[in-house]
Design a protein around this motif. Structure first.
Motif, mmCIF file in Angstrom:
data_model
loop_
_atom_site.group_PDB
_atom_site.id
_atom_site.type_symbol
_atom_site.label_atom_id
_atom_site.label_comp_id
_atom_site.label_asym_id
_atom_site.label_seq_id
_atom_site.Cartn_x
_atom_site.Cartn_y
_atom_site.Cartn_z
ATOM 1 N N ASN A 126 0.812 -1.214 0.000
ATOM 2 C CA ASN A 126 0.000 0.000 0.000
ATOM 3 C C ASN A 126 0.847 1.265 0.000
ATOM 4 N N SER A 127 1.913 1.237 -0.784
ATOM 5 C CA SER A 127 2.730 2.425 -0.991
ATOM 6 C C SER A 127 1.946 3.449 -1.808
ATOM 7 N N GLU A 128 2.464 4.665 -1.857
ATOM 8 C CA GLU A 128 1.854 5.700 -2.691
ATOM 9 C C GLU A 128 1.976 5.309 -4.172
ATOM 10 N N VAL A 129 1.074 5.831 -4.970
ATOM 11 C CA VAL A 129 1.136 5.626 -6.417
ATOM 12 C C VAL A 129 1.300 6.994 -7.087
ATOM 13 N N PRO A 130 1.823 7.038 -8.325
ATOM 14 C CA PRO A 130 2.267 5.921 -9.155
ATOM 15 C C PRO A 130 3.587 5.324 -8.674
ATOM 16 N N TYR A 131 3.840 4.076 -9.072
ATOM 17 C CA TYR A 131 5.027 3.362 -8.639
ATOM 18 C C TYR A 131 6.289 3.948 -9.278
ATOM 19 N N GLY A 173 -1.207 -0.336 -17.209
ATOM 20 C CA GLY A 173 -2.092 0.116 -18.279
ATOM 21 C C GLY A 173 -2.161 1.624 -18.383
ATOM 22 N N GLY A 174 -1.779 2.315 -17.293
ATOM 23 C CA GLY A 174 -1.758 3.768 -17.312
ATOM 24 C C GLY A 174 -3.043 4.429 -16.876
ATOM 25 N N SER A 175 -4.060 3.628 -16.469
ATOM 26 C CA SER A 175 -5.340 4.191 -16.050
ATOM 27 C C SER A 175 -5.761 3.567 -14.726
ATOM 28 N N GLU A 176 -5.821 4.375 -13.691
ATOM 29 C CA GLU A 176 -6.265 3.893 -12.387
ATOM 30 C C GLU A 176 -7.787 3.918 -12.340
ATOM 31 N N ILE A 177 -8.395 2.783 -12.021
ATOM 32 C CA ILE A 177 -9.843 2.658 -12.016
ATOM 33 C C ILE A 177 -10.260 1.824 -10.817
ATOM 34 N N SER A 178 -11.370 2.189 -10.183
ATOM 35 C CA SER A 178 -11.810 1.409 -9.030
ATOM 36 C C SER A 178 -12.347 0.058 -9.493
ATOM 37 N N ASN A 193 -3.511 0.955 -6.905
ATOM 38 C CA ASN A 193 -2.611 0.257 -7.814
ATOM 39 C C ASN A 193 -2.532 1.072 -9.092
ATOM 40 N N HIS A 194 -1.365 1.645 -9.371
ATOM 41 C CA HIS A 194 -1.264 2.504 -10.563
ATOM 42 C C HIS A 194 0.186 2.708 -10.964
ATOM 43 N N CYS A 195 0.423 2.656 -12.264
ATOM 44 C CA CYS A 195 1.735 2.941 -12.837
ATOM 45 C C CYS A 195 1.539 3.879 -14.027
ATOM 46 N N ASP A 196 2.195 5.037 -14.012
ATOM 47 C CA ASP A 196 2.009 5.993 -15.109
ATOM 48 C C ASP A 196 2.968 5.761 -16.279
ATOM 49 N N ILE A 231 6.007 6.448 -16.891
ATOM 50 C CA ILE A 231 7.003 7.449 -17.269
ATOM 51 C C ILE A 231 8.406 6.831 -17.290
ATOM 52 N N GLU A 232 8.743 6.080 -16.248
ATOM 53 C CA GLU A 232 10.069 5.469 -16.196
ATOM 54 C C GLU A 232 10.216 4.368 -17.247
ATOM 55 N N ALA A 233 9.174 3.583 -17.469
ATOM 56 C CA ALA A 233 9.237 2.529 -18.485
ATOM 57 C C ALA A 233 9.473 3.120 -19.867
ATOM 58 N N ASN A 234 8.863 4.278 -20.128
ATOM 59 C CA ASN A 234 9.074 4.933 -21.418
ATOM 60 C C ASN A 234 10.502 5.437 -21.545
ATOM 61 N N GLU A 235 11.052 5.973 -20.456
ATOM 62 C CA GLU A 235 12.428 6.466 -20.477
ATOM 63 C C GLU A 235 13.427 5.335 -20.691
ATOM 64 N N ILE A 236 13.160 4.186 -20.060
ATOM 65 C CA ILE A 236 14.104 3.060 -20.138
ATOM 66 C C ILE A 236 13.924 2.257 -21.422
ATOM 67 N N LEU A 237 12.665 1.958 -21.746
ATOM 68 C CA LEU A 237 12.362 1.020 -22.830
ATOM 69 C C LEU A 237 11.848 1.683 -24.106
ATOM 70 N N GLY A 238 11.401 2.932 -24.006
ATOM 71 C CA GLY A 238 10.703 3.539 -25.136
ATOM 72 C C GLY A 238 9.338 2.904 -25.328
#
Length: 327
Positions: free
Chosen positions: A137-142, A248-253, A286-289, A291-298
């Protein structure tokens, strides 16, 4: 053992092994690797979902239980992979003593055995199929820099498995990388929230009962998940030591996700959220935006949620019909 240091621009002709290759993610990855021209090995205890692949998909099936050290070493060394994707794991499940034992056995012992086997064959890159559940239960985005706070046996052992991967990187110079997806869904998936809601409709239930409902998820379509893993492997040892979060880039309940599934199925089933029914190990956001994946992997996910859900619903409906017709 000296490990080869390379930047892999293409996977064509590479010997690539997928542990847990007969599972949901594993079988999709086997197919993706074969399409790229890799020499693919699928390691698992049974052929499972591999039997559903296109018969023209070229791969070798290696029967092996990664919790057995000698068997694992012999099988992996004989295949001699350049790249290894480690997906074999005990799944998340309700907590009890047996679940904890299963996770320690499958997720720690299995990972350690696989790491040692890969060390002995001097492979190039070990890609660890991790989980965003490690953040609890850390803060999001990861973010890669966030400390893990696992709150279930599954998450604890997945997080510890990555620590063993990093230990092998430091002790033996093995290139290891972690990829942590959010909720991956799509054709061939195992039971999850999406299949539960679809099942409520197909079984003519009177309502959809959710444990909680306000907790959020970030659904990631399986083809996008696989592309992120492939992109990671193509970068070779340049990503060693990194933790790459993808979603997926979209946080949804959960309640909103259930409502979207019902809408797509043309159902008017009521949704009943039972807050007191939430598990003590529940992850509330649960959410991942990405940004880092795009920087690392494109990399960015390409499949929007509604499109992915339509494809998944179609698969689940057709699978139910095929099962009924074969009975």
């Amino acid at each position: 053992m000296v490990h080869r240091v390379v930047n892999i621009s293409t996977l064509a002709g590479k010997r690539v092994l997928v542990t847990g290759g007969s599972g949901f993610l594993g079988s999709h990855l086997v197919q993706g690797l074969a399409q790229e021209g890799a020499i693919v090995g699928a390691l698992a205890r049974t052929e499972g979902k591999l039997a559903l692949l296109n018969p023209h998909c070229a791969y070798s099936f290696l029967k092996c239980d990664v919790t057995k050290a000698k068997e694992t070493v012999e099988t992996i060394v004989s295949f001699a992979p350049h790249i290894l994707f480690h997906f074999a794991a005990s799944p998340d499940a309700p907590e009890n003593f047996s679940q904890s034992q299963a996770c320690i056995h499958g997720n720690l012992t299995g990972t350690l055995n696989t790491l040692e086997a890969f060390r002995l064959c001097g492979g190039e890159l070990f890609v660890y199929g991790d989980s965003c559940k490690a953040y609890g239960n850390s803060e999001v985005p990861y973010r890669e820099s966030m400390p893990v706070q696992p709150i279930s046996s599954y998450a604890i052992t997945k997080a510890a498995g990555w620590q063993f991967c990093d230990l092998y990187r430091k002790l033996h110079g093995m290139a290891t990388v972690s990829v942590r997806p959010t909720l991956t869904y799509g054709p061939g998936q195992s039971h999850n929230l999406i299949s539960f809601v679809v099942g409520c409709v197909l079984d003519c239930k009177r309502e959809v009962r959710l444990a909680g409902g306000t907790q959020t998820r970030d659904p990631l379509f399986v083809s996008d998940t696989i592309e992120a893993f492939l992109a990671t492997a193509r970068l070779g040892t340049t990503v060693s030591g990194r933790v790459i979060n993808i979603g997926g880039g979209s946080e949804i309940s959960v309640a909103q996700l259930a409502a979207m599934i019902l809408e797509l199925m043309g159902s008017r089933l009521p949704i009943v959220s039972i807050q007191s029914g939430a598990r003590p190990t529940e992850i509330w956001r649960n959410h991942c935006d990405n940004i880092e994946a795009n920087e690392i992997l494109g990399w960015w996910p390409r499949t929007d949620l509604r499109t992915g859900l339509r494809k998944t619903i179609q698969y689940l409906v057709e699978s139910r019909a095929a099962t009924a017709n074969s009975a």
